[in-house]
Write a protein that holds these residues in place. Structure first.
Motif, PDB file in Angstrom:
ATOM      1  N   LYS A 123       0.821  -1.045   0.098  1.00  0.00           N
ATOM      2  CA  LYS A 123       0.107   0.014   0.241  1.00  0.00           C
ATOM      3  C   LYS A 123       0.937   1.281  -0.086  1.00  0.00           C
ATOM      4  CE  LYS A 123      -4.070  -1.843   2.151  1.00  0.00           C
ATOM      5  NZ  LYS A 123      -5.183  -1.608   3.435  1.00  0.00           N
ATOM      6  N   LYS A 162      -4.381  -0.838 -10.208  1.00  0.00           N
ATOM      7  CA  LYS A 162      -5.190  -1.550 -10.804  1.00  0.00           C
ATOM      8  C   LYS A 162      -5.864  -0.599 -11.875  1.00  0.00           C
ATOM      9  CE  LYS A 162      -9.392  -4.106  -9.201  1.00  0.00           C
ATOM     10  NZ  LYS A 162     -10.235  -4.358  -8.159  1.00  0.00           N
ATOM     11  N   TRP A 193      -7.704  -9.114  -7.042  1.00  0.00           N
ATOM     12  CA  TRP A 193      -6.543  -8.212  -6.935  1.00  0.00           C
ATOM     13  C   TRP A 193      -6.167  -8.129  -5.562  1.00  0.00           C
ATOM     14  CZ3 TRP A 193      -3.992  -5.380 -10.633  1.00  0.00           C
ATOM     15  CH2 TRP A 193      -3.242  -4.170 -10.194  1.00  0.00           C
ATOM     16  N   ASP A 194      -6.953  -7.829  -4.448  1.00  0.00           N
ATOM     17  CA  ASP A 194      -6.450  -7.650  -3.198  1.00  0.00           C
ATOM     18  C   ASP A 194      -5.704  -8.937  -2.736  1.00  0.00           C
ATOM     19  OD1 ASP A 194      -7.344  -5.297  -2.928  1.00  0.00           O
ATOM     20  OD2 ASP A 194      -9.377  -5.687  -2.009  1.00  0.00           O
ATOM     21  N   LYS A 195      -6.316 -10.198  -3.069  1.00  0.00           N
ATOM     22  CA  LYS A 195      -5.754 -11.777  -2.695  1.00  0.00           C
ATOM     23  C   LYS A 195      -4.000 -11.544  -3.364  1.00  0.00           C
ATOM     24  CE  LYS A 195      -9.375 -14.637  -1.606  1.00  0.00           C
ATOM     25  NZ  LYS A 195     -10.145 -15.633  -2.046  1.00  0.00           N
ATOM     26  N   MET A 241      -2.374  -8.945  -4.389  1.00  0.00           N
ATOM     27  CA  MET A 241      -1.551  -8.033  -3.708  1.00  0.00           C
ATOM     28  C   MET A 241      -0.826  -8.480  -2.141  1.00  0.00           C
ATOM     29  SD  MET A 241      -1.240  -5.500  -5.582  1.00  0.00           S
ATOM     30  CE  MET A 241      -0.933  -6.693  -6.986  1.00  0.00           C
ATOM     31  N   LYS A 242      -1.772  -9.197  -1.576  1.00  0.00           N
ATOM     32  CA  LYS A 242      -1.426  -9.826  -0.268  1.00  0.00           C
ATOM     33  C   LYS A 242      -0.243 -10.997  -0.567  1.00  0.00           C
ATOM     34  CE  LYS A 242      -1.586 -10.553   4.343  1.00  0.00           C
ATOM     35  NZ  LYS A 242      -0.606 -11.634   4.317  1.00  0.00           N
ATOM     36  N   GLU A 247       2.960  -9.210  -1.188  1.00  0.00           N
ATOM     37  CA  GLU A 247       3.518  -8.533  -0.316  1.00  0.00           C
ATOM     38  C   GLU A 247       4.264  -9.747   0.661  1.00  0.00           C
ATOM     39  OE1 GLU A 247       1.677  -5.079   2.137  1.00  0.00           O
ATOM     40  OE2 GLU A 247       1.198  -6.791   3.427  1.00  0.00           O
TER      41      GLU A 247
END
Length: 292
Positions: free
Chosen positions: A19, A189, A220-222, A224-225, A228
């Motif tokens: 983030k 995104k 997308w969020d999965k 990005m995690k 990371e």
């Protein structure tokens, strides 16, 4: 290395937060300035590649990971355009074949490693196994690993072991002369959406479009995690990750080029020096040629 590029390195001494990573960072460059700097960086890389090839003491493994449409292919095309093809190998990894599934997940990547003196470029890599497979753990079932015949068994301990396998793999490589540069092309995104639309609108880019890529945007969020976690678990002193802002392709290409040039320069590569016997042979050869 210039400070604006040092800021892009994650070496494990600090936690990486996706983030907090800017996708539109340009380090004070504009497109024209970056274009000129890229030309100079490519010349430097070309000259250093010749020494790398001649000395045959190190190999360079360059890894590109990114979401779809982040610019991996174009980065490889532009940054590597000045390299001698004889000393460069490019591999693009797709879904494993039936043969590859019969081996451990590192096997096909080990086979593709560059030998000493060469540069190997991996478009996607062994990291797919802790990125795509972490978002889609059902893919792991195709590996037929004893004890992991159900998705529910693929837990935190499984991923912990997989990260450890990757760290061990890369530690082994660096201990034996392979220099590893890992690049995550960090695209936003919104920018990915625009690039997908460009592929739909431009007939010359239609072939790049895949409906499956668009469907993955819902995850997308999965992803990005997963990125990371992978970056924090596998960034080490000898094999750090470089987080490349990818919204501006011209800056991404420059940043990658500068980092590669800096790393090659740090190896203090030299052309081989002939011993006296070999030098005497050269002089003898010269005498023979001049006497013709």
């Amino acid at each position: 290395m210039k400070n604006e590029f040092k800021e892009l390195i994650v070496q494990g001494d600090k936690k990486f937060s996706i983030k907090g990573a800017k996708t539109d960072f340009t380090g004070g460059y504009n497109k024209e300035k970056a274009k000129d700097a890229l030309v100079q960086a490519k010349i430097k890389i070309s000259n250093l590649q010749e020494k790398l090839y001649a000395s045959a003491t190190h190999s360079l493994l360059i890894i590109f990971q990114a979401m779809d449409a982040a610019g991996k292919d174009s980065a490889i095309e532009h940054v590597m355009s000045g390299l001698n093809p004889q000393g460069c190998q490019v591999f693009s990894f797709k879904v494993p074949t039936s043969e590859e599934y019969k081996h451990d997940f590192l096997w096909r990547h080990f086979k593709a490693l560059p030998e000493r003196g060469r540069i190997g470029i991996h478009n996607r890599s062994h990291y797919e196994n802790v990125l795509v497979c972490k978002v889609h753990p059902e893919y792991i079932l195709s590996e037929n690993i004893p004890g992991f015949d159900e998705v529910k068994k693929i837990n935190k301990d499984f991923w912990k072991q997989r990260y450890q396998s990757i760290r061990n793999f890369e530690e082994h490589l660096t201990a034996n002369g392979t220099v590893i540069l890992k690049f995550f092309l960090n695209v936003s995104k919104d920018e990915q959406k625009q690039r997908f639309l460009d592929r739909v609108e431009d007939p010359a880019k239609n072939w790049k479009f895949s409906l499956g890529d668009v469907k993955e945007r819902a995850l997308w969020d999965k992803y990005m995690k997963a990125y990371e976690d992978a970056i924090n678990e596998t960034s080490t002193k000898n094999a750090p990750w470089h987080i490349i802002p990818a919204d501006k392709k011209w800056f991404a290409r420059l940043a990658i080029s500068e980092i590669i040039a800096d790393k090659l320069e740090s190896l203090n590569l030299k052309f081989p020096v002939l011993d006296k016997a070999e030098r005497d042979k050269l002089l003898e050869t010269k005498t023979l040629l001049l006497s013709e």
